[in-house]
Design a protein around this motif. Structure first.
Motif, PDB file in Angstrom:
ATOM      1  N   UNK A  46       0.811  -1.224   0.000  1.00 19.11           N
ATOM      2  CA  UNK A  46       0.000   0.000   0.000  1.00 19.11           C
ATOM      3  C   UNK A  46       0.838   1.265   0.000  1.00 19.11           C
ATOM      4  N   UNK A  47       1.897   1.305   0.801  1.00 11.66           N
ATOM      5  CA  UNK A  47       2.635   2.544   1.025  1.00 11.66           C
ATOM      6  C   UNK A  47       4.065   2.550   0.500  1.00 11.66           C
ATOM      7  N   UNK A  48       4.579   1.403   0.078  1.00 14.99           N
ATOM      8  CA  UNK A  48       5.968   1.319  -0.362  1.00 14.99           C
ATOM      9  C   UNK A  48       6.274   2.235  -1.532  1.00 14.99           C
ATOM     10  N   UNK A  49       5.367   2.277  -2.495  1.00 13.05           N
ATOM     11  CA  UNK A  49       5.561   3.135  -3.664  1.00 13.05           C
ATOM     12  C   UNK A  49       5.621   4.600  -3.252  1.00 13.05           C
ATOM     13  N   UNK A  50       4.724   5.008  -2.372  1.00  8.03           N
ATOM     14  CA  UNK A  50       4.713   6.397  -1.915  1.00  8.03           C
ATOM     15  C   UNK A  50       6.008   6.763  -1.196  1.00  8.03           C
ATOM     16  N   UNK A  51       6.483   5.873  -0.334  1.00  6.32           N
ATOM     17  CA  UNK A  51       7.723   6.131   0.409  1.00  6.32           C
ATOM     18  C   UNK A  51       8.903   6.206  -0.561  1.00  6.32           C
ATOM     19  N   UNK A  52       8.943   5.278  -1.520  1.00  3.54           N
ATOM     20  CA  UNK A  52      10.018   5.294  -2.511  1.00  3.54           C
ATOM     21  C   UNK A  52      10.008   6.572  -3.332  1.00  3.54           C
ATOM     22  N   UNK A  53       8.824   6.986  -3.773  1.00  4.87           N
ATOM     23  CA  UNK A  53       8.717   8.222  -4.546  1.00  4.87           C
ATOM     24  C   UNK A  53       9.082   9.445  -3.705  1.00  4.87           C
ATOM     25  N   UNK A  54       8.728   9.400  -2.428  1.00  3.20           N
ATOM     26  CA  UNK A  54       9.107  10.492  -1.534  1.00  3.20           C
ATOM     27  C   UNK A  54      10.623  10.657  -1.503  1.00  3.20           C
ATOM     28  N   UNK A  55      11.342   9.555  -1.316  1.00  2.00           N
ATOM     29  CA  UNK A  55      12.802   9.634  -1.264  1.00  2.00           C
ATOM     30  C   UNK A  55      13.393  10.021  -2.615  1.00  2.00           C
ATOM     31  N   UNK A  56      12.796   9.568  -3.715  1.00  2.00           N
ATOM     32  CA  UNK A  56      13.255   9.973  -5.037  1.00  2.00           C
ATOM     33  C   UNK A  56      13.096  11.483  -5.215  1.00  2.00           C
ATOM     34  N   UNK A  57      11.933  12.009  -4.846  1.00  2.00           N
ATOM     35  CA  UNK A  57      11.707  13.449  -4.953  1.00  2.00           C
ATOM     36  C   UNK A  57      12.630  14.246  -4.033  1.00  2.00           C
ATOM     37  N   UNK A  58      12.843  13.738  -2.827  1.00  2.00           N
ATOM     38  CA  UNK A  58      13.761  14.418  -1.912  1.00  2.00           C
ATOM     39  C   UNK A  58      15.149  14.532  -2.533  1.00  2.00           C
ATOM     40  N   UNK A  59      15.640  13.451  -3.113  1.00  2.00           N
ATOM     41  CA  UNK A  59      16.986  13.493  -3.693  1.00  2.00           C
ATOM     42  C   UNK A  59      17.059  14.445  -4.885  1.00  2.00           C
ATOM     43  N   UNK A  60      15.987  14.508  -5.658  1.00  2.00           N
ATOM     44  CA  UNK A  60      15.967  15.399  -6.827  1.00  2.00           C
ATOM     45  C   UNK A  60      15.866  16.865  -6.406  1.00  2.00           C
ATOM     46  N   UNK A  61      15.158  17.139  -5.304  1.00  2.00           N
ATOM     47  CA  UNK A  61      14.938  18.519  -4.870  1.00  2.00           C
ATOM     48  C   UNK A  61      16.037  19.079  -3.969  1.00  2.00           C
ATOM     49  N   UNK A  62      17.005  18.267  -3.588  1.00  2.00           N
ATOM     50  CA  UNK A  62      18.098  18.754  -2.736  1.00  2.00           C
ATOM     51  C   UNK A  62      18.805  19.966  -3.349  1.00  2.00           C
ATOM     52  N   UNK A  63      19.127  19.985  -4.662  1.00  2.00           N
ATOM     53  CA  UNK A  63      19.781  21.176  -5.222  1.00  2.00           C
ATOM     54  C   UNK A  63      18.952  22.457  -5.073  1.00  2.00           C
ATOM     55  N   UNK A  64      17.640  22.325  -5.100  1.00  2.00           N
ATOM     56  CA  UNK A  64      16.772  23.494  -4.888  1.00  2.00           C
ATOM     57  C   UNK A  64      16.862  23.934  -3.428  1.00  2.00           C
ATOM     58  N   UNK A  65      16.791  22.977  -2.515  1.00  2.00           N
ATOM     59  CA  UNK A  65      16.824  23.283  -1.084  1.00  2.00           C
ATOM     60  C   UNK A  65      18.164  23.880  -0.652  1.00  2.00           C
ATOM     61  N   UNK A  66      19.251  23.439  -1.294  1.00  2.00           N
ATOM     62  CA  UNK A  66      20.575  23.932  -0.908  1.00  2.00           C
ATOM     63  C   UNK A  66      20.954  25.216  -1.631  1.00  2.00           C
ATOM     64  N   UNK A  67      20.121  25.664  -2.554  1.00  2.00           N
ATOM     65  CA  UNK A  67      20.392  26.909  -3.266  1.00  2.00           C
ATOM     66  C   UNK A  67      21.292  26.737  -4.474  1.00  2.00           C
ATOM     67  N   UNK A  68      21.615  25.506  -4.843  1.00  2.00           N
ATOM     68  CA  UNK A  68      22.453  25.279  -6.028  1.00  2.00           C
ATOM     69  C   UNK A  68      21.728  25.681  -7.307  1.00  2.00           C
ATOM     70  N   UNK A  69      20.412  25.623  -7.255  1.00  2.00           N
ATOM     71  CA  UNK A  69      19.596  26.052  -8.389  1.00  2.00           C
ATOM     72  C   UNK A  69      18.741  27.225  -7.915  1.00  2.00           C
ATOM     73  N   UNK A  70      19.085  28.444  -8.329  1.00  2.00           N
ATOM     74  CA  UNK A  70      18.328  29.622  -7.877  1.00  2.00           C
ATOM     75  C   UNK A  70      16.890  29.625  -8.400  1.00  2.00           C
ATOM     76  N   UNK A  71      15.987  30.201  -7.601  1.00  2.00           N
ATOM     77  CA  UNK A  71      14.571  30.253  -7.981  1.00  2.00           C
ATOM     78  C   UNK A  71      14.366  30.978  -9.304  1.00  2.00           C
ATOM     79  N   UNK A  72      15.105  32.058  -9.509  1.00  2.00           N
ATOM     80  CA  UNK A  72      14.952  32.826 -10.745  1.00  2.00           C
ATOM     81  C   UNK A  72      15.302  31.970 -11.959  1.00  2.00           C
ATOM     82  N   UNK A  73      16.343  31.148 -11.828  1.00  2.00           N
ATOM     83  CA  UNK A  73      16.742  30.263 -12.918  1.00  2.00           C
ATOM     84  C   UNK A  73      15.655  29.225 -13.201  1.00  2.00           C
ATOM     85  N   UNK A  74      15.023  28.735 -12.137  1.00  2.00           N
ATOM     86  CA  UNK A  74      13.933  27.778 -12.325  1.00  2.00           C
ATOM     87  C   UNK A  74      12.776  28.400 -13.100  1.00  2.00           C
ATOM     88  N   UNK A  75      12.394  29.609 -12.722  1.00  2.00           N
ATOM     89  CA  UNK A  75      11.276  30.279 -13.395  1.00  2.00           C
ATOM     90  C   UNK A  75      11.619  30.633 -14.842  1.00  2.00           C
TER      91      UNK A  75
END
Length: 151
Positions: A46-75
């Motif tokens: 029931x929940x394994x897929x959600x947990x796996x996707x959560x960790x996948x998204x966390x790893x992908x969003x780390x550069x945004x959270x750490x400021x390596x990818x500025x918000x202006x550049x994203x927009x």
């Protein structure tokens, strides 16, 4: 014990193909079976897929959270051709993932072919295993095209 042989085969295939994720998943499931922790299977299902996707998204969003990818550049990227193609690709991929999930729910036995196909993709095509959901989505697309061609 039902499923043990298949899990051992997946473990061996994962080891031979140097796919740590497949080998680890098979190992964890074997441990759960051997230690009579099968009551965890419905939770994982029931929940394994959600947990796996959560960790996948966390790893992908780390550069945004750490400021390596500025918000202006994203927009600014959203208005470029690669950004617009990324929007289209994201929409198509999530649609295919949804179709893959439906396929896996209707035909769970197809998972073995998806895993073996993923291993071939890793070994012979230099692919990256991001999970059976996208593989199922592509399979569902192939099945739909074949169904349309038959009619």
């Amino acid at each position: 014990m039902p499923g043990v042989t298949l899990l051992v085969v997946l473990l061996l295939v994962g080891i031979i193909a140097r796919s740590n994720l497949i080998a680890t998943a098979a190992c964890v499931l074997l441990i759960l079976k051997f230690f009579n922790l099968g009551f965890l299977f419905p939770l994982l299902e029931r929940r394994g897929l959600e947990v796996g996707l959560l960790f996948l998204l966390l790893s992908i969003l780390v550069p945004v959270a750490t400021g390596k990818v500025p918000e202006k550049e994203l927009l600014n990227n959203l208005t470029s051709l690669p950004g617009l193609l990324a929007l289209l690709g994201g929409a198509l991929a999530t649609h295919l993932n949804g179709e893959g999930l439906k396929l896996l729910q209707l035909q769970p036995e197809i998972i073995f072919g998806l895993v073996i196909g993923s291993i071939f993709g890793i070994v012979f095509l230099g692919g990256v295993p991001v999970g059976p959901l996208m593989a199922a989505g592509v399979t569902a697309l192939f099945m739909e095209v074949i169904r349309l061609l038959k009619h």
